[in-house]
Write an enzyme that holds these catalytic residues in place. Structure first.
Site, PDB file in Angstrom:
ATOM      1  N   LYS A   1       0.848  -1.192   0.000  1.00 31.41           N
ATOM      2  CA  LYS A   1       0.000   0.000   0.000  1.00 31.41           C
ATOM      3  C   LYS A   1       0.884   1.243   0.000  1.00 31.41           C
ATOM      4  CE  LYS A   1      -3.015   2.591   3.072  1.00 31.41           C
ATOM      5  NZ  LYS A   1      -4.242   2.640   2.272  1.00 31.41           N
TER       6      LYS A   1
ATOM      7  N   ASP B   1     -26.412   3.450   6.462  1.00 30.63           N
ATOM      8  CA  ASP B   1     -25.703   2.911   5.293  1.00 30.63           C
ATOM      9  C   ASP B   1     -25.784   1.394   5.251  1.00 30.63           C
ATOM     10  OD1 ASP B   1     -24.769   5.370   4.356  1.00 30.63           O
ATOM     11  OD2 ASP B   1     -23.057   5.337   5.722  1.00 30.63           O
TER      12      ASP B   1
ATOM     13  N   GLU C   1     -23.510  -7.777  -1.182  1.00 34.85           N
ATOM     14  CA  GLU C   1     -22.414  -8.748  -1.201  1.00 34.85           C
ATOM     15  C   GLU C   1     -22.669  -9.909  -0.243  1.00 34.85           C
ATOM     16  OE1 GLU C   1     -19.364  -6.038   0.011  1.00 34.85           O
ATOM     17  OE2 GLU C   1     -19.033  -7.144   1.846  1.00 34.85           O
TER      18      GLU C   1
ATOM     19  N   CYS D   1     -23.182   1.107  -2.234  1.00 33.48           N
ATOM     20  CA  CYS D   1     -22.280   1.493  -3.305  1.00 33.48           C
ATOM     21  C   CYS D   1     -21.931   0.336  -4.207  1.00 33.48           C
ATOM     22  CB  CYS D   1     -21.029   2.181  -2.793  1.00 33.48           C
ATOM     23  SG  CYS D   1     -20.423   1.569  -1.245  1.00 33.48           S
TER      24      CYS D   1
ATOM     25  N   HIS E   1     -14.003   6.489  -6.741  1.00 33.54           N
ATOM     26  CA  HIS E   1     -12.872   5.548  -6.732  1.00 33.54           C
ATOM     27  C   HIS E   1     -11.759   5.989  -7.665  1.00 33.54           C
ATOM     28  CE1 HIS E   1     -15.010   2.771  -4.253  1.00 33.54           C
ATOM     29  NE2 HIS E   1     -16.008   2.664  -5.096  1.00 33.54           N
TER      30      HIS E   1
ATOM     31  N   CYS F   1     -20.330   7.811  -3.461  1.00 25.99           N
ATOM     32  CA  CYS F   1     -20.034   7.254  -2.134  1.00 25.99           C
ATOM     33  C   CYS F   1     -19.361   8.333  -1.295  1.00 25.99           C
ATOM     34  CB  CYS F   1     -19.134   6.027  -2.292  1.00 25.99           C
ATOM     35  SG  CYS F   1     -18.931   5.069  -0.774  1.00 25.99           S
TER      36      CYS F   1
HETATM   37  N1  GLN Z   1     -21.228   7.133   4.989  1.00 25.30           N
HETATM   38  C1  GLN Z   1     -20.101   6.397   4.534  1.00 25.30           C
HETATM   39  C2  GLN Z   1     -19.089   7.373   3.955  1.00 25.30           C
HETATM   40  O1  GLN Z   1     -19.501   8.356   3.413  1.00 25.30           O
HETATM   41  C3  GLN Z   1     -20.487   5.413   3.472  1.00 25.30           C
HETATM   42  C4  GLN Z   1     -19.307   4.630   3.002  1.00 25.30           C
HETATM   43  C5  GLN Z   1     -19.646   3.447   2.123  1.00 25.30           C
HETATM   44  O2  GLN Z   1     -20.681   3.353   1.538  1.00 25.30           O
HETATM   45  N2  GLN Z   1     -18.756   2.529   1.977  1.00 25.30           N
HETATM   46  O3  GLN Z   1     -17.894   7.151   3.990  1.00 25.30           O
HETATM   47 ZN    ZN Z   2     -20.705   3.828  -0.592  1.00 28.68          ZN
END
Ligand code: GLN
Ligand code: ZN
Length: 764
Positions: free
Chosen positions: A18, A612, A618, A656, A707, A739
């Site tokens: 990383k 969330d 998944e 997401c 991303h 996200c």
């Molecule tokens: N509320 C979280 C953020 O904004 C949602 C993150 C996610 O969906 N993985 O970081």
């Molecule tokens: Zn997300």
């Protein structure tokens, strides 16, 4: 008895990969330095496995970003839009462009889509296939890494994504063809690769076909059988290991049985019962690799239970045809438990029953020792020790909390846990209170986590600064964030989640029944790692978890600020979960704890609360027959977490990913007032399913791909919103990023977010 690994974690014991990748992307280290870091990780992994006594050690399980992206490069599955870049950039930089996009020197290229690897929290890069797709062997990574290990005196087993699964993992980028049909032109390239590996000295090769655990059509089965028959049949000198994992293969065993195959690997953690049928039906020429040590969870192996199954196999097919292994690649567990200190977060008795990759590698070899006629003394001692630890654990009272058990028992499955009024009534009441414009704007929650913030958090954790100093720093960040959003003209604000390092860990730390590691990192995607908490006991809330920060943020503005919570299914999904009770029971316990928080937020005057659930999908079982049961309890857990809120309180949820076809009914059943989803990379295509099913509630399809470091322009965002309006009534639409923004820098976020607001305003 032989032992093998299917894959080893590759981020480095201390996340060296990383750090190296991120430094390279920033331009602070050279390509050579990055390559050195990679080589060093590979060397350490190989040596470590060898010293642990592993007989068959994998190679090509290393990757700088993702093993499927590597394979797209190896097979020359490079979408057209990257071709001009390839002429300009080094192979390394082209590869990273494929994974991360490229926006520089007049180029603006979007990366490959990313999606979850089966039911794990690992994300892979989706191969893109075109109608005129051709394949050729390019990039010699798999050969080079085999040779590299050979130089260290280790003859490894190269791991190759199988031809069938590779095609299944991808996506057609044009209409008018079926990517699976490409298998006929793909196969010759596999033959070439295996031929080259054989020339380099490889005599054992692992072909990963995880799709064999899923439901396949007859046509798919036939294609898979033809391809693997040809591949395996072409190399009499190579011992092939066909690796299946994340489920059982009984339902597809009819095709596996007919393959000219030497070794089949099966996942006995996910499906222990498949062993009997397989032992019964396997041809004499086949050996069985027993995936007996859990590659997806961090608990110590119950050696006695494993020995039962190994002995059963040995009795049937003899010890020479049995190989021992973890259930899947160890990519999904952290490196080494020995680096963990016992402390408040990780009590001694919890740590005692845990095992990471290093320990699991040891367990596989310990089991091989134990099945011998006369096991070594140390193996016998370890077995006795483990049995004692397990029995002490089962009796210990840190696992059980009778109050929690009673509360959960009181909520039976036939109980209605719906909102007070239906959505159409609620939304009117909410609108009166919130007075939002058309295309209301919001963010998903987190804002950039700066270096400064990380340093302050570390200092606080190490007691270098006190609680007051830490709080006032966070509070000031919250204040600045709220003011910034107010200035830009956001409609529903977020506090920025600066106080959270991770959306699950943060809640875990405030709940009973959770333990935490200090270094238990697992790769999530690219250089991004997560450190899942460990759920070992019954769960309850220690006290309010987010009320203070929500109230603080709300005090700086008259606009609504969202209360921000992580949902029960996501907390479950992104933790290492106890295995002594069903997941659904644990989910219910978490839901009740979250509900206490939701009701506290409501009482404190918070008007909008987001729960969330990015991990809901998944958790979907890999086989369709198991979906409904999962979706039932998952949706119920979500509803339980906001059961009893007033109609005036607007409940949001967020997910997401971009695949909703399978679960759209369940999304409807969740009955959140607003759902925000990831949509920008798929160009809003995914909304089609929401419109087809006339999804009634409100939706915020993401317009900013978080991303990628790319900055979307105002026109691009407007285009996305207009594309969304073709599927969804504009009265239902929200405008927001895909996200949270915590992994991005302010340098990227400020222009991107400004463009989002401008686009929404201009469309209004
Ligand atoms: N509320 C979280 C953020 O904004 C949602 C993150 C996610 O969906 N993985 O970081
Ligand atoms: Zn997300």
């Amino acid at each position: 008895m032989l032992t093998q690994n299917l894959g080893y974690p590759r981020i480095g014991a201390n996340r060296e990969l990383k750090k190296a990748c991120e430094s390279y992307w920033k331009g602070s280290i050279s390509p050579e330095e990055l390559e050195n870091a990679g080589r060093e990780i590979r060397r350490k992994n190989w040596i470590l496995q060898k010293e642990a006594g592993m007989d068959i050690i994998p190679s090509n399980d290393f990757s700088y970003y993702d093993q499927i992206a590597d394979w797209s490069v190896a097979l020359n599955v490079i979408p057209q839009r990257f071709r001009p870049l390839e002429e300009r950039l080094s192979p390394m930089d082209s590869y990273f462009a494929l994974c991360r996009g490229y926006q520089k020197d007049g180029f603006d290229v979007t990366p490959l889509e990313m999606t979850k690897w089966f039911d794990t929290n690992y994300h892979y890069m989706v191969p893109e296939f075109s109608k005129s797709q051709s394949f050729s062997f390019r990039g010699s990574k798999v050969i080079d890494e085999f040779r590299e290990a050979l130089q260290l005196g280790i003859k490894t087993k190269p791991v190759l994504p199988g031809p069938f699964s590779f095609l299944k993992l991808g996506k057609e980028k044009e209409v008018g063809f079926n990517r699976l049909d490409l298998i006929h032109i793909l196969l010759p390239v596999y033959l070439e690769i295996v031929g080259q590996l054989e020339d380099a000295g490889a005599d054992c090769i692992q072909i990963d076909e995880p799709f064999l655990v899923t439901d396949l059509t007859d046509y798919e089965k036939q294609l898979c059988r033809i391809a693997l028959t040809e591949l395996f049949g072409s190399f009499p000198g190579v011992r092939f290991v066909l690796a299946t994992y994340f489920g059982g293969v009984s339902h597809n065993f009819d095709i596996i049985r007919k393959l000219p195959l030497e070794v089949l690997h099966i996942d006995l953690v996910r499906d222990r019962n498949q062993i009997d049928g397989i032992l019964e039906q396997m041809p004499d020429s086949l050996s069985l690799s027993l995936g007996i040590v859990d590659g997806r969870n961090i608990w110590k192996n119950d050696l006695c239970r494993s020995l039962e199954i190994i002995e059963k196999a040995v009795a049937k097919i003899g010890p020479d045809r049995v190989i021992l292994a973890p259930s899947c690649s160890l990519l999904h567990v952290p490196y080494d438990l020995d680096t963990e200190k016992e402390e408040k977060g990780l009590p001694r008795n919890v740590k005692q029953i845990m095992a990471f990759a290093v320990q699991k590698t040891g367990e596989v070899n310990l089991l091989a020792d134990l099945v011998q006629e006369s096991p070594s003394d140390s193996a016998m001692r370890k077995m006795k020790e483990t049995a004692e630890i397990f029995s002490a654990w089962r009796e210990s009272d840190i696992v059980n909390n009778s109050e929690v058990k009673q509360k959960v028992a009181a909520i039976n499955d036939s109980m209605a846990i719906s909102r007070n009024s239906p959505f159409d009534k609620r939304i009117k009441i909410q609108q009166e209170r919130l007075k939002l414009p058309v295309y209301p704007t919001t963010m998903i929650g987190s804002l950039p986590q700066t270096n400064e913030l990380r340093i302050i958090r570390r200092k606080y954790k190490n007691n270098e600064i006190d609680e007051n100093e830490y709080r006032s720093f966070i509070n000031n960040e919250v204040k600045k964030a709220v003011e910034w959003q107010e200035q830009l003209g956001f409609d529903v604000l977020v506090h920025g989640e600066f106080e959270r390092n991770d959306m699950v860990e943060f809640f875990g730390e405030r709940l009973k029944g959770f333990a935490f590691t200090q270094n238990g990192w697992v790769q999530s995607y690219g250089s991004r790692c997560v450190k899942p908490p460990v759920i070992y006991g019954d769960i309850s809330r220690k006290g309010p978890m987010t009320v203070d920060v929500a109230r603080l943020a709300q005090s700086f503005t008259s606009k609504p600020v969202k209360g921000m919570l992580t949902g029960p299914v996501t907390i479950l999904q992104w933790s290492f979960v106890r295995v002594d009770q069903p997941r659904r029971t644990t989910a219910k316990q978490i839901a009740l704890a979250i509900r206490d928080e939701v009701l506290d937020l409501e009482r404190s005057g918070i008007r909008v609360i987001q729960i969330d659930e990015p991990a809901l999908r998944e958790g979907l079982p890999l086989r369709k027959a198991d979906w409904q049961e999962y979706l039932n309890w998952a949706v119920r857990a979500f509803r339980l977490s906001c059961w009893g809120v007033k109609d005036t309180t607007q409940i949001h949820t967020h997910m997401c990913y971009a695949e909703f076809n399978d679960i759209i009914d369940a999304i409807g059943d969740m009955d959140a007032d607003v759902i925000s989803i990831e949509a920008s990379r798929s160009q809003m295509e995914l909304l089609e399913v929401f419109s087809r099913t006339s999804y009634p509630n409100q939706i915020g399809p993401g317009v900013y791909d978080i991303h990628s470091p790319r900055i979307p322009s105002v026109d691009e965002i407007k285009g996305l919103i207009l594309a969304a309006s073709e599927h969804i009534d504009s009265g239902q639409l929200w405008v927001n990023p895909d996200c949270g923004l915590k992994t991005r820098s302010w340098k990227e976020v400020i222009p991107s977010i400004t463009n989002i607001i401008e686009a929404a305003k201009s469309l209004r």
